[in-house]
Design a protein around this motif. Sequence first.
Motif, PDB file in Angstrom:
ATOM      1  N   ARG A 212      37.756  -1.329  -0.988  1.00  0.00           N
ATOM      2  CA  ARG A 212      37.113  -1.142   0.325  1.00  0.00           C
ATOM      3  C   ARG A 212      36.244   0.124   0.297  1.00  0.00           C
ATOM      4  NH1 ARG A 212      38.799   1.264   5.498  1.00  0.00           N
ATOM      5  NH2 ARG A 212      37.783   0.117   7.201  1.00  0.00           N
ATOM      6  N   HIS A 216      31.969   0.579   0.744  1.00  0.00           N
ATOM      7  CA  HIS A 216      31.366   1.431   1.764  1.00  0.00           C
ATOM      8  C   HIS A 216      30.595   2.602   1.165  1.00  0.00           C
ATOM      9  CE1 HIS A 216      32.972  -0.197   5.603  1.00  0.00           C
ATOM     10  NE2 HIS A 216      33.824  -0.765   4.786  1.00  0.00           N
ATOM     11  N   PRO A 233      29.396  -3.536  12.614  1.00  0.00           N
ATOM     12  CA  PRO A 233      30.823  -3.360  12.294  1.00  0.00           C
ATOM     13  C   PRO A 233      31.653  -4.388  13.057  1.00  0.00           C
ATOM     14  CG  PRO A 233      29.780  -1.263  12.868  1.00  0.00           C
ATOM     15  CD  PRO A 233      28.798  -2.337  13.241  1.00  0.00           C
ATOM     16  N   THR A 248      41.362  -3.800  10.671  1.00  0.00           N
ATOM     17  CA  THR A 248      40.405  -2.776  10.260  1.00  0.00           C
ATOM     18  C   THR A 248      39.049  -3.059  10.887  1.00  0.00           C
ATOM     19  OG1 THR A 248      39.842  -4.023   8.255  1.00  0.00           O
ATOM     20  CG2 THR A 248      41.555  -2.328   8.052  1.00  0.00           C
ATOM     21  N   ASP A 250      35.178  -3.019   9.773  1.00  0.00           N
ATOM     22  CA  ASP A 250      34.419  -2.999   8.521  1.00  0.00           C
ATOM     23  C   ASP A 250      32.966  -3.381   8.738  1.00  0.00           C
ATOM     24  OD1 ASP A 250      36.492  -2.414   6.445  1.00  0.00           O
ATOM     25  OD2 ASP A 250      37.390  -4.237   7.260  1.00  0.00           O
ATOM     26  N   TRP A 253      32.874  -6.203   3.774  1.00  0.00           N
ATOM     27  CA  TRP A 253      34.265  -6.618   3.633  1.00  0.00           C
ATOM     28  C   TRP A 253      34.380  -7.811   2.686  1.00  0.00           C
ATOM     29  CZ3 TRP A 253      34.033 -11.469   6.089  1.00  0.00           C
ATOM     30  CH2 TRP A 253      33.008 -11.607   7.036  1.00  0.00           C
ATOM     31  N   ARG A 293      41.072 -10.154   0.641  1.00  0.00           N
ATOM     32  CA  ARG A 293      41.521  -8.841   1.102  1.00  0.00           C
ATOM     33  C   ARG A 293      42.990  -8.815   1.562  1.00  0.00           C
ATOM     34  NH1 ARG A 293      38.432 -10.650   5.582  1.00  0.00           N
ATOM     35  NH2 ARG A 293      39.654 -10.647   7.538  1.00  0.00           N
TER      36      ARG A 293
END
Length: 327
Positions: A212, A216, A233, A248, A250, A253, A293
Amino acid sequence: MEQDIVCKHTQFNMEHPCVRCRFRKERILFFSRQHYQAWLENTELPDGKQWQQKDDLVNIRQELASLREELEQAREQQEQLKQELLQLRQRVEDREASEKQAAAEKQPEAAASPSSGRPEPGETIADSWEQIFEAIDYGTYTFRYKIGDTKLIDLGSEGVIAMQIAAFHEDDMAYDSGKAAITWIGKQLLRTRQPMAAGSADTDGWGSSDLRKYLHYDILPQLPERIQHRLKPVVKRHKIGWRQQEETIDTLWLPDREEVLGENCRYRQLFYSDAARAKTLAGEEEAVTWWLRCSVSSDIYSFIDRDGYALNGAAANANGVALCFCT
């Protein structure tokens, strides 16, 4: 040279002397009957101000004329902007009408052909990313594009990826700001395989994983700026272990089991079969494994194998990365 003054007999006649009193002096300009009455009584105005001179009035009139000109110009600009807005709205309405007509003409052909239960193959989007964002702003993107359509994006050393439309209005944007217009998932994987956790380090789920952070801090800066500025996001939910769930926020992702597996998965129109889940690295032809994920434990995560089946493996293993984002 002496000039005539307004007197109580002639009142506001400034051109000739009063016949009755023949009172001659330097001419004074009165602004109102209140000024005139105060002059007759030889007193100050009620607000305590003394007489204003003619030059002051001239300046005021000039300023007033200037303000009127500016107001007129502003009105002309406002009218011009209104005309441009009307023209733009007319163009959008004409485009939507033509697209609806084209879609209506295609429906009889689709009805005539037998359905295989499989979504129609996507097309390459000819519009630029700027035009795609403009269609999102004007609300015409669902008429112009369909699920499965692709748009290329250059990620430098990670290769050229065909980003594929996975859904419309499916993902929740962060901070209760509504639904994201378009969800995109890479049709190919990033060129470099990555571990979910470097070395033998354990993780507390996707939120604290090294992969992750890699997306980013390493991949996001490689996106073109015009795309970075339009990414939304979104809130992503997934399992940690068999019972616990993580949430979360993200910008980039990976997919989750519940998004790509099963008849009721979120992106069913894209991942409708095992073969549809098989992916290759950018620039290659052979299918490889790629990460999901969700995790089974702190060091075991789910992934998709070469044939499109879901398995579990060690977080330290290097698997492919399917880039996902929303606009």
